[in-house]
Write an enzyme that holds these catalytic residues in place. Structure first.
Site, PDB file in Angstrom:
ATOM      1  CB  CYS A   1       2.234   0.943   9.392  1.00 16.26           C
ATOM      2  SG  CYS A   1       3.589   0.269   8.533  1.00 16.26           S
TER       3      CYS A   1
ATOM      4  CD  GLU B   1       2.358  -1.726  -1.992  1.00 19.43           C
ATOM      5  OE1 GLU B   1       2.800  -3.074  -2.097  1.00 19.43           O
ATOM      6  OE2 GLU B   1       2.694  -1.192  -2.757  1.00 19.43           O
ATOM      7  CG  HIS B   2       1.883  -3.978   3.085  1.00 20.30           C
ATOM      8  ND1 HIS B   2       2.497  -4.006   3.261  1.00 20.30           N
ATOM      9  CD2 HIS B   2       1.326  -3.375   1.578  1.00 20.30           C
ATOM     10  CE1 HIS B   2       3.189  -4.236   2.184  1.00 20.30           C
ATOM     11  NE2 HIS B   2       2.560  -4.763   1.681  1.00 20.30           N
ATOM     12  CG  HIS B   3      -0.949  -0.468   7.077  1.00 23.93           C
ATOM     13  ND1 HIS B   3       0.403  -1.341   7.268  1.00 23.93           N
ATOM     14  CD2 HIS B   3      -2.402  -1.406   8.039  1.00 23.93           C
ATOM     15  CE1 HIS B   3      -0.114  -2.281   8.101  1.00 23.93           C
ATOM     16  NE2 HIS B   3      -1.129  -2.371   8.071  1.00 23.93           N
TER      17      HIS B   3
END
Length: 197
Positions: A156, A86-88
């Site tokens: 990531c 969900e961060h990248h």
């Protein structure tokens, strides 16, 4: 419950328009031959990879519960997982190992991988994914204990950032009889890490 395969229920066009704009912002020509259909393909791909938002994992389990006089460990191991960080919004992938100790009820074996898929097909962090799988099984089956271990590679970390290609992240979530350093926990770890089992 909405059918994730029913394209009429899914917001395709707004996503297509946004990806068209993204290509422009990247300096590409979204009208050139190789990219004309890319926004639509990416939109459909993203909707598939996040279809877990539109599926009830607990309902999947409830649809195949059977009364059975069995109170031993049941393990489904080496379940392939593919999810998006969900961060990248870059993929992470690996294996999930799921076990529960039945309390007079069992669930159809195919439902365990389906539950894993439902939670994996959302924007995720591995830690939350591990806990969500455990909690769904605990709530619906009320077993004597549940154990979930996920081993995953995060692109990531491999493709950007620290760029460590061989790093594997391991998370676990346990409940009930798996919480103590006893027979159940030891048997689960042995069975999920033995190639000859």
């Amino acid at each position: 419950m909405p059918n994730p395969n029913d394209k009429e229920d899914l917001p395709i066009q707004p996503l297509v328009d946004h990806y068209h704009d993204v290509l422009n912002l990247l300096g590409e020509d979204p009208e050139r031959e190789g990219l004309v259909k890319t926004p639509e393909r990416v939109a459909k791909s993203l909707l598939f990879l996040t279809e877990g938002y539109r599926i009830d994992a607990k309902e999947i389990l409830r649809s195949a519960i059977f009364e059975e006089k069995y109170s031993e460990m049941i393990i489904v191991r080496d379940i392939d997982i593919f999810s998006l960080c969900e961060h990248h919004m870059i993929p992470f992938f690996g294996k999930a190992h799921v076990a529960y100790i039945a309390r007079n009820h069992i669930v159809g074996l195919s439902k365990i991988p389906r539950v894993v898929d439902v939670f994996a097909r959302r924007l995720q962090v591995q830690e939350r994914l591990t806990v969500q799988i455990r909690d769904a099984i605990d709530e619906v089956l009320n077993p004597l204990g549940t154990a979930v271990v996920i081993e995953a590679t995060h692109l990531c970390m491999s493709m950007r950032g620290v760029q460590k290609q061989n790093a594997v992240t391991v998370t676990s979530a346990m409940s009930g009889e798996f919480l103590s350093e006893g027979t159940a926990r030891a048997e689960f770890m042995r069975l999920t890490h033995s190639p000859n089992t």
